[in-house]
Design an enzyme around this catalytic site. Structure first.
Site, mmCIF file in Angstrom:
data_model
loop_
_atom_site.group_PDB
_atom_site.id
_atom_site.type_symbol
_atom_site.label_atom_id
_atom_site.label_comp_id
_atom_site.label_asym_id
_atom_site.label_seq_id
_atom_site.Cartn_x
_atom_site.Cartn_y
_atom_site.Cartn_z
ATOM 1 N N GLY A 74 0.813 -1.208 0.000
ATOM 2 C CA GLY A 74 0.000 0.000 0.000
ATOM 3 C C GLY A 74 0.851 1.265 0.000
ATOM 4 N N THR A 75 1.903 1.264 0.802
ATOM 5 C CA THR A 75 2.773 2.435 0.891
ATOM 6 C C THR A 75 3.391 2.755 -0.465
ATOM 7 O OG1 THR A 75 3.266 1.952 3.200
ATOM 8 C CG2 THR A 75 4.829 3.367 2.037
ATOM 9 N N CYS A 133 1.741 6.318 16.964
ATOM 10 C CA CYS A 133 2.432 6.861 18.134
ATOM 11 C C CYS A 133 2.906 5.747 19.060
ATOM 12 C CB CYS A 133 1.549 7.886 18.835
ATOM 13 S SG CYS A 133 1.162 7.602 20.553
HETATM 14 C C1 LIG Z 1 -1.841 -0.081 6.035
HETATM 15 C C2 LIG Z 1 -2.160 1.149 5.266
HETATM 16 C C3 LIG Z 1 -1.251 1.682 4.322
HETATM 17 C C4 LIG Z 1 0.110 1.077 4.092
HETATM 18 O O1 LIG Z 1 0.019 -0.166 3.458
HETATM 19 P P1 LIG Z 1 1.245 -1.214 3.550
HETATM 20 O O2 LIG Z 1 0.816 -2.314 2.637
HETATM 21 O O3 LIG Z 1 1.322 -1.619 4.976
HETATM 22 O O4 LIG Z 1 2.457 -0.507 3.071
HETATM 23 C C5 LIG Z 1 -1.632 2.812 3.626
HETATM 24 N N1 LIG Z 1 -2.815 3.386 3.822
HETATM 25 C C6 LIG Z 1 -3.726 2.917 4.711
HETATM 26 C C7 LIG Z 1 -5.035 3.596 4.863
HETATM 27 C C8 LIG Z 1 -3.414 1.778 5.464
HETATM 28 O O5 LIG Z 1 -4.297 1.331 6.350
#
Ligand SMILES: *Cc1c(COP(=O)(O)O)cnc(C)c1O
Length: 389
Positions: free
Chosen positions: A72-73, A330
């Site tokens: 996601g990142t 946090c």
């Molecule tokens: C977990 C999350 C991410 C990051 O996704 P990863 O796969 O952990 O890198 C980005 N946005 C939201 C809203 C998330 O909950």
């Protein structure tokens, strides 16, 4: 050791057994590189393109509009940086970024990096007390030089769902690309990029019972995007690097299982969630529900309790056998109230007393009962402890 009840499904989920079974052959027997010409390569490429078609279908997109990433990142980074750079390359006046103040750090920190290091002009939209963006505020703030708008689909900390289709409509009228972080939303809401007028949409598999470290970015055909890393020609040259076939197969399978059962599961979870919220509000004084009471993720409950330290409460819950979260990144040590809770107008003192409880496929009525009956006493202990400190 007593069994710990997991109530942190917004942080991550276990990989579904059916997903694991689908992934396994691609680690060893079918290990080919999808870019290779021979049969090993062909078989890997077949799995890759099947997964791409599947993900596209589930999002209401075309296969050529799906880019696989490492989570996601990365999808959020690629959407923001790739679009901002592409828009500026085409027209150097396009340097205005419009985002909500309740974005995940994957969007917030990327936008701030574009501002600090690349001279983009970053503007934050207002939100209401529930952390929701009003489309009228998007309309008022869209400029002729806006490069990109980004609004989170459903918030990870407070669960609020944004009116993305209305926002997307306004962006389309002004021909401004609209990105949404749907990493939480895709786990619980039916996705359709045309219905919601979305140009870029980020997902990550580990939030919906797939493996960690794999994600996808939907990019509408014609939406300007340049690669942010250099390398080979994989993923149409937009995301170079040999694709992680087992994980991509796992993402597609996990998304299918999730999206196919989305309505039935949302019903069950909503009932369980509302029960939990009501009981917590009724039994513990000085409690506030954060986020929207109705327009929120079906599995998501979040609160602030006055007069407590959220980290202290989390540790007490852990010792009592419940795994929850404060909702923000946090950590113990230098507690800093979350930007999201500040954006909805909470004082930093109140914001430090936050708790997020997120339910999953395996959460039972009994889990919720046990949790609610334990929480009241733990909040009291936490309050008493802070009074003495
Ligand atoms: C977990 C999350 C991410 C990051 O996704 P990863 O796969 O952990 O890198 C980005 N946005 C939201 C809203 C998330 O909950």
């Amino acid at each position: 050791m007593t069994k710990t009840i997991y109530l942190d499904f917004a942080a991550t989920t276990p990989v579904d057994e059916r997903v694991v079974a689908m992934m396994l052959p691609y680690f060893s027997e079918q290990f080919g590189n999808p870019s290779s010409v021979h049969v090993y390569g062909q078989s890997a490429e077949g799995a890759l393109e099947r997964s791409r078609r599947e993900v596209a279908e589930l999002l209401g997109a075309n296969p050529a509009e799906i880019i696989f990433t490492a989570g996601g990142t990365e999808s959020d980074n690629l959407a923001l940086v790739g679009t901002a750079f592409a828009r500026k390359e085409l027209d150097c006046t396009k340097n205005h970024l419009l985002i909500s103040p309740v974005e995940h750090h994957a969007v917030l920190h990327t936008a701030q990096l574009l501002q600090r290091r690349h001279g983009f002009d970053l503007e934050f939209l207002p939100v209401d007390e529930y952390g929701m963006v009003d489309p009228k505020d998007v309309q008022r703030r869209l400029r002729s030089h806006t490069a990109l708008v980004s609004v989170i689909y459903a918030n990870n900390e407070i669960g609020t769902i944004n009116p993305v289709a209305e926002i997307g409509d306004l962006c389309r009228e002004q021909r401004v690309p609209f990105h949404t972080d749907a990493v939480q939303a895709a786990a619980h809401l039916g996705m359709n990029v045309d219905r919601d007028r979305i140009d870029l949409l980020a997902i990550g598999a580990h939030k919906f019972y797939g493996p960690k470290g794999v994600g996808a970015l939907y990019v509408r055909n014609g939406s300007p995007l340049v690669p942010v890393q250099a390398g080979g020609g994989q993923e149409a040259g937009i995301r170079p690097g040999t694709q992680n076939i087992p994980y991509i197969v796992g993402l597609a399978q996990a998304l299918r299982i999730t999206q196919e059962g989305v309505d039935a599961r949302a019903q069950t979870l909503t009932a369980l969630r509302d029960d939990l919220i009501q009981q917590v509000l009724d039994s513990i004084s000085g409690t506030l529900l954060t986020g929207h009471p109705v327009k929120r993720l079906p599995n998501h409950a979040s609160f602030v309790f006055d007069g407590i330290d959220g980290n202290d409460l989390l540790m007490r819950l852990d010792m009592a056998g419940f795994a929850c979260s404060s909702g923000s990144a946090c950590k113990v040590g230098a507690p800093k109230p979350s930007e999201v809770l500040a954006a909805i107008g909470l004082s930093s003192d109140l914001a430090l007393g936050s708790l997020r409880v997120t339910l999953g496929r395996t959460t039972s009525d009994e889990d919720v009962e046990l949790f609610v009956s334990a929480l009241q006493g733990l909040v009291e202990q936490s309050r008493a402890c802070r009074m003495r400190a």
